[in-house]
Design an enzyme around this catalytic site. Structure first.
Site, PDB file in Angstrom:
ATOM      1  CB  CYS A  60      -0.851   0.046   1.259  1.00  0.00           C
ATOM      2  SG  CYS A  60      -1.761  -1.468   1.573  1.00  0.00           S
ATOM      3  NE  ARG A  80      -4.377   1.981   2.226  1.00  0.00           N
ATOM      4  CZ  ARG A  80      -4.544   1.402   3.406  1.00  0.00           C
ATOM      5  NH1 ARG A  80      -5.672   1.591   4.070  1.00  0.00           N
ATOM      6  NH2 ARG A  80      -3.617   0.612   3.886  1.00  0.00           N
ATOM      7  CG  ASN A 112       0.808  -6.536   3.958  1.00  0.00           C
ATOM      8  OD1 ASN A 112       0.602  -7.059   5.066  1.00  0.00           O
ATOM      9  ND2 ASN A 112       0.975  -7.245   2.865  1.00  0.00           N
TER      10      ASN A 112
END
Lengths: 333, 333, 333, 333
Positions: A2, A16, A79
């Site tokens: 991400c 995001r 992540n």
């Protein structure tokens, strides 16, 4: 994988890209002030700041990927495989699970400064939501208009870092990215002059050649550098629509296109959705991989004092505007 | 600066980013079969293939940046400063000006093969549309579902090249890009294995690390490589909406975000619009810098036998879809 | 694969790395003025300029990899596989074979200007030295203190290019390298300032960070850029030993270390020797892969009017200087 | 700035480039077993392992840049500006100064394992040799044939790291380099295959193209990666001279050529010397910027039981071997 960024241009924005090879049942979810939030180890909150963000809802629990609360504080989980570490039992004052920490912080903190005080006394503990729901390995970016903070649960504990770039991606841990950025300080958005060597006669053959060397792949370190470059050179009119549009352009520049990143298992890692929240107004803008059109959910247009979660489905395909005949003979344009 | 690509996935698509630091009065323009096309040096066409594309219309003349005709042949002009050369007088059979060559070819050619025969006998001559309208320095990509061709008017004449990548950007001339691509053949979309050296123990710390080294700046050579990488690894469902969506994702990956490229004069070079044409159906899809939503104009929905130009204005701002309350208490998602 | 450079710093130097996966029986060879030189298609030269360089000698013929003549003109052949083209029959005034062209030019030309006049009227023809001696695919760099020239025998004929960088490596053809260099004009030998983006606070963490982005692999395009960077930023005292030392340092920076480049057949491509000739004095300096110590052969110390080739064997191993005890108790250093 | 490497190929070697913009009065210095070594805070050693390395000698004290002792343990100090931190007072069992730590460790440790035990209980304290001799900011690499260790004195204390690459340069701290290396795992010394994308037809145009992307600048992070690449792909005959030659070739590939790196003050950062020690035999090989010829000092050829330092001056200029006439008419080579 991400990419999370902040953007300040008159108003302050937080958002995001979420990059994943599958869907996690995500919907835009508003948690109003009186929806009870419970925690495995901490006291429940019957009343809290309202928040909006992308979440899957399991057993009535809003598991936010990211959210912004009514005070303008945003927080996103990204992540962090191989590095995230959740002890089974914490040693600090507060013990929250990785999937609780966003509602826990956004429920009671108005600013990054407040959030930092809580996080300094908190451990992220490895208690899954349910036996069959594994914990995602995550690190977090928090931001308000005063600045950004990175929180990384690693073996040594929950580490907090000031984030002067307002950018976060994934591995390695944040200090690597901070240092890695310095390797690119010679790049420029401006038309470059020849600095290669005295006596040489060289001219750029095209626009943009001051940034040759900027990484273009989708690895986390490269996305960090590219997002930072595009963000810190960004220019936009100081108006809501122009800012939102620009924010998504920045995110587009680090998005994963289907096929360009394959996982070890051969699955396609793509940017399943992108979002941008105006931290002041609480409007959550987003678009999905399958629909370029920007969608918006306005938290303040709903009953912020409500006691039920509100969820909004994601569009599944391009919402193309077909243009009707508007022209005609142009005598002289 | 611009990027033009083709994409084949069931249907065949042709499109491009137009990158510029100003607007040239562009609109989507359909030239129907019976709109008379005139040329400075060549015979007028009273009747010809219809075409659709982005153009400014001056004195009734559709000056196309790119267009696709009803036979599925597409052609785009891209900036080629310092290299484009237009003799005042040509030596070959046909003499067309740079702004005429797109309607001239698309008006009478159904395929790249036909177009090549005309172009092999043509010179692009340096005759401006009017005294105060300078000629843009251009090179061209033509494509149909059988392949792509690059046409570059340089000092030695109009050079033609097969284009196995189906990608074109700007300077340097095309042979450079063909060769430059080979420098990147070791990159991969797959999860990489350690090939650095026997005895070393290395693992990727994130997704996408097989493509580390892919250039990320906006210079023409870097955009060429990146567009080719994303395109040739692209995967999409073989459906119209998925293909169109994917095509714009590819273009997004090489788009210029406002501020990241400044010209020598300090102006912002941006991707003013992106387009994608289904060569079979003649539907022209596009989006502008200020509006992420995809627009569509369907040439076949109009009177293709008409005798007047049809023009469609471009949207000026984001067309955001505000989502109404659709949620409610989620008992258990 | 090879790298050829010139260097001007008071005196003028010409030299190269020869990179190969095998030895070709090379020795330093002086061809004095009266050693008869014969050519397959051109008139023999009984008397000519003397020259010195690295060559294998076959049947009494000095097959030079590179040489410099008594007038200060240097010429080197470099590998050019896949691009070198030698017609069986030429169409121009002169027809010389690839292995003859160095003695042919150096035998009768005192300057690059003269050499250019001959080469403009010459074809390199594909006549092998003997049936079992295949022709090497080559292109050439010529230089004197006034400048450098590249000569490339390709399908279109023998192409000549001014070489403003005074550097040549291998594929692709020279125009590619000229253009490719422009991609690196933003690099600098100086300590870089932060130009990444206004508002960011970045400092180099080490020396040399203005050149991050300089390619470090051994491919021909990367060696070209690196050799040019090191050469054009080079500084040395204007003395013979310092210049020669510096010349070899530049060549060392683009040398191939055994194992870092494997051919398709798995063989080790290495820099078998490096050389540097003072074009004014005719001293040929060289070192081999197996011996770092610089060797020198002085053409003028021999009988330049002789009629026999002079050949000097290459050293086979490191000539290490073992230091005897020279120290002793240091009371106070 | 510096580069330190180990190399195992039959025998085990330890060495480094020392990169600096000035000389520190360095000479090769043997400290025999009975030369008394004193320490600011620790007990003196009247008798210890003998050692050889490059040092400046101040007031009779051998201030080693690097050294190897008779047991085959090597240790080198490398520049670590901005990160090295020496508390005025330590908290651990041992307190040694940065310039003492090499003789202190090499004097009493036979292996990395032993050295680690000492270092785990040691602080590097900020006591200068004399009031007017500032402390250099350093970190250290230690190695024997079983492995390599990095010791970094930072604010948190003296950190120790296993070093699987056997390479050290300068900033940032070692964990950065460990992680940074992973970005390059896709590079290969082998001839690359086309992995860019299915359907594309690409071939390398030269040798070495599997390593395109290897950094070529002289910054510490880039030198680390390049040194590791060349070292881990290195191949040499398992003989002393071949190994020593190869070791210097590896160091040459990351050497700083005069002019290619300028400090903030505009001074020339160069590789003032390179060295290679056979850890088993104690022979110290070295060469200087001004002399390519390898020099050797054999510790075991001297009186290792002596009580006086032995120092060997460095050569100041190229020791060129002029070749006498050895050739003659070659009838048929």
């Amino acid at each position: 994988m991400c990419t999370c960024i902040t953007y300040e241009n008159g108003d302050f924005y937080f958002g995001r890209n979420l990059d994943l090879e599958y869907s996690f049942g995500e919907r835009v979810v508003i948690t109003p002030r009186n929806y009870p939030l419970t925690f495995k180890k901490e006291a429940a909150m019957d009343c809290h700041y309202s928040m909006i963000g992308m979440a899957s809802v399991m057993g009535g629990y809003p598991m936010y990927a990211e959210a912004v609360n009514e005070k303008g504080l945003g927080m996103a989980g990204l992540n962090f495989p191989g590095n995230a570490f959740y002890p089974l039992e914490g040693k600090k004052k507060y013990q929250v699970t990785p999937y609780e920490v966003i509602p826990w912080i956004l429920g009671c903190c108005a600013t990054v400064r407040e959030a930092r005080m809580y996080l300094e006394q908190a451990d992220l503990v490895g208690i899954p939501f349910a036996a069959d729901v594994p914990l995602a390995p995550l690190h977090f970016m928090l931001a308000d208009k005063t600045g950004a903070l990175v929180a990384e649960p690693v073996e040594e504990g929950l580490k907090l870092y000031e984030n002067p770039f307002g950018v976060l991606t994934n591995n390695p841990p944040f200090p690597f990215h901070l240092m890695n950025m310095q390797q690119y300080l010679n790049l420029t958005a401006k038309a470059p002059e020849n600095r290669f060597g005295e006596g040489t006669d060289m001219k750029p053959f095209g626009q943009g050649m001051g940034a040759v060397g900027l990484p273009g792949d989708a690895s986390p370190a490269s996305r960090f550098v590219r997002a930072a470059f595009v963000k810190w050179n960004s220019r936009a009119r100081r108006e809501e629509k122009a800012n939102v549009s620009q924010f998504f352009h920045i995110l587009d520049s680090v998005a994963m296109v289907r096929g360009m990143v394959l996982t070890e298992e051969g699955r396609e890692d793509i940017t399943t959705y992108s979002c941008c929240v105006n931290a002041r107004t609480g409007v959550y803008y987003f678009k999905t991989y399958d629909n370029h059109r920007i969608q918006a959910v306005d938290m303040r247009a709903e009953d912020m004092d409500g006691s039920g979660l509100l969820a909004y489905e994601l569009p599944l395909e391009e919402d193309i505007q077909y243009r009707l005949k508007q022209g005609g003979r142009t005598e002289d344009a």
